[in-house]
Enzyme design. Structure first.
Site, PDB file in Angstrom:
ATOM      1  N   ASP A  43     -39.398 -25.344  10.014  1.00  0.00           N
ATOM      2  CA  ASP A  43     -38.794 -26.128   8.934  1.00  0.00           C
ATOM      3  C   ASP A  43     -39.031 -27.608   9.223  1.00  0.00           C
ATOM      4  OD1 ASP A  43     -37.219 -27.353   7.033  1.00  0.00           O
ATOM      5  OD2 ASP A  43     -35.342 -26.398   7.652  1.00  0.00           O
ATOM      6  N   SER A  55     -29.198 -26.561   3.004  1.00  0.00           N
ATOM      7  CA  SER A  55     -30.188 -27.579   2.643  1.00  0.00           C
ATOM      8  C   SER A  55     -29.488 -28.824   2.098  1.00  0.00           C
ATOM      9  CB  SER A  55     -31.190 -26.992   1.654  1.00  0.00           C
ATOM     10  OG  SER A  55     -32.327 -27.825   1.522  1.00  0.00           O
ATOM     11  N   HIS A  87     -37.374 -22.818   6.325  1.00  0.00           N
ATOM     12  CA  HIS A  87     -36.307 -23.416   5.532  1.00  0.00           C
ATOM     13  C   HIS A  87     -35.958 -22.480   4.373  1.00  0.00           C
ATOM     14  CE1 HIS A  87     -34.044 -26.906   4.021  1.00  0.00           C
ATOM     15  NE2 HIS A  87     -34.316 -26.414   2.828  1.00  0.00           N
TER      16      HIS A  87
END
Length: 348
Positions: free
Chosen positions: A293, A192, A323
């Site tokens: 995501d 991320s 995600h």
């Protein structure tokens, strides 16, 4: 005697019970009320369904980040994932001390080295929240992993995280002997926001000519602006705006907190590495994205741009997950670790 026991009881309550009660209420405040659309679960694999139920959504970032951080500090270590030695260390950084957690394999060195940057939207996350990922990387790859507690926004907005990240990789390159490095090659990796940082550090190392980064591992990274107007270029921002753990609203808030006082730099390659005019000669890349995501299309666009620039890239979209899927055991998680291990072994 009774008076003594009374005071002992008071001390025990003050030292043990009150902090536990405080942590409980902090945790309840941090996680908030979990709400999700049951219909989205039909699209996900079983492990991803459980992940959504336990973690979605966290959109009120700006008013809860301090509570979230405190709750994260109370997370237990993933001790069931056995590795060798674990060392907590502090090094000098541009804004003060940088905390590192260094994970070693059980086998004797020398070791190949990986510097890992945690996720959390540049606002939350720590070496503790990514403890399980770091351990698993050590276990499956045989690398010594240096996990970085870079400075977080909004107290330390952009470019603090980038400065700490680059300083750490530079420190690693100067301490290869004490780290028992197998070679001067360093792998950067992150999930991320950490994937963004890894991509930016790879570009910085190229432009500065040091340190020697050989490969980059980017797990569902934001590589461009991740505010509301990003959906013009990346349809997944709207397609998965709600219901899949990471929301469009939370991304917008993370972005604003990260760029506090520097909103005019949102297209700077140090914020949005995909905006760099020249990405040729960057390290070989592994880019993993999640099917459900909002950041999916960004990661895949960056993989394509790297390929077009002549950079060897292995890109993989993991199906039926959201995600953050690397934070929970699943078939997709296991597959990703296997692919990373194969990627690191290949001479690309």
């Amino acid at each position: 005697m009774k008076q003594t026991l009374k005071w002992i009881g008071i001390v025990l309550v003050s030292i043990v019970l009150l902090p536990l009660v405080a942590i409980f209420f902090i945790y309840k405040k941090a996680v908030g009320k979990r709400e999700y659309d049951p219909k989205v679960l039909d699209n996900l694999e079983e492990a991803a369904q459980d992940y959504v139920k336990k973690t979605a959504p966290l959109s009120d970032v700006d008013s809860r980040y301090k509570y979230i951080r405190l709750a994260e500090k109370a997370l237990p270590a993933a001790k069931d994932i056995e590795v060798g030695e674990i060392e907590n260390k502090k090094i000098d950084g541009p804004g003060g001390k940088i905390s590192l957690r260094i994970y070693s394999p059980e086998a004797d060195g020398p070791y190949p080295l990986m510097v890992y940057f945690h996720g959390g939207g540049f606002v939350t996350g720590s070496v503790q929240t990514t403890d399980g990922i770091a351990r698993k990387l050590v276990q499956t790859t045989g690398y010594r992993v240096i996990s970085v507690d870079y400075r977080l926004a909004p107290e330390n907005p952009f470019p603090a995280a980038i400065e700490d990240a680059y300083a750490t990789v530079a420190w690693v390159s100067k301490h290869l002997t004490s780290l028992r490095a197998k070679s001067k090659d360093i792998v950067v990796a992150g999930d991320s926001a950490g994937g963004n940082i890894a991509a930016v550090v790879a570009q910085l190392a190229k432009s500065k000519g040091t340190p020697n980064i050989s490969k980059q591992i980017l797990l569902y990274p934001p590589v461009d602006i991740f505010s509301r107007d990003a959906s013009v270029l990346y349809p997944s921002m709207d397609e998965f705006a709600e219901g899949y753990v990471l929301t469009k609203e939370s991304l917008d808030k993370y972005f604003k907190l990260y760029l506090s006082g520097a909103g005019d730099r949102k297209y700077d390659p140090l914020v949005a590495p995909i905006r760099s005019k020249d990405i040729s000669d960057l390290p070989v890349a592994f880019v993993a994205t999640a099917e459900y995501d909002p950041l999916r299309d960004q990661g895949e666009a960056y993989a394509e741009k790297l390929k077009d620039a002549g950079v060897p890239v292995y890109a993989k979209r993991l199906e039926k997950v959201t995600h953050g899927f690397m934070s929970t055991p699943s078939a997709a998680t296991d597959e990703t670790y296997e692919l990373i291990s194969e990627f690191l072994q290949e001479k690309l």
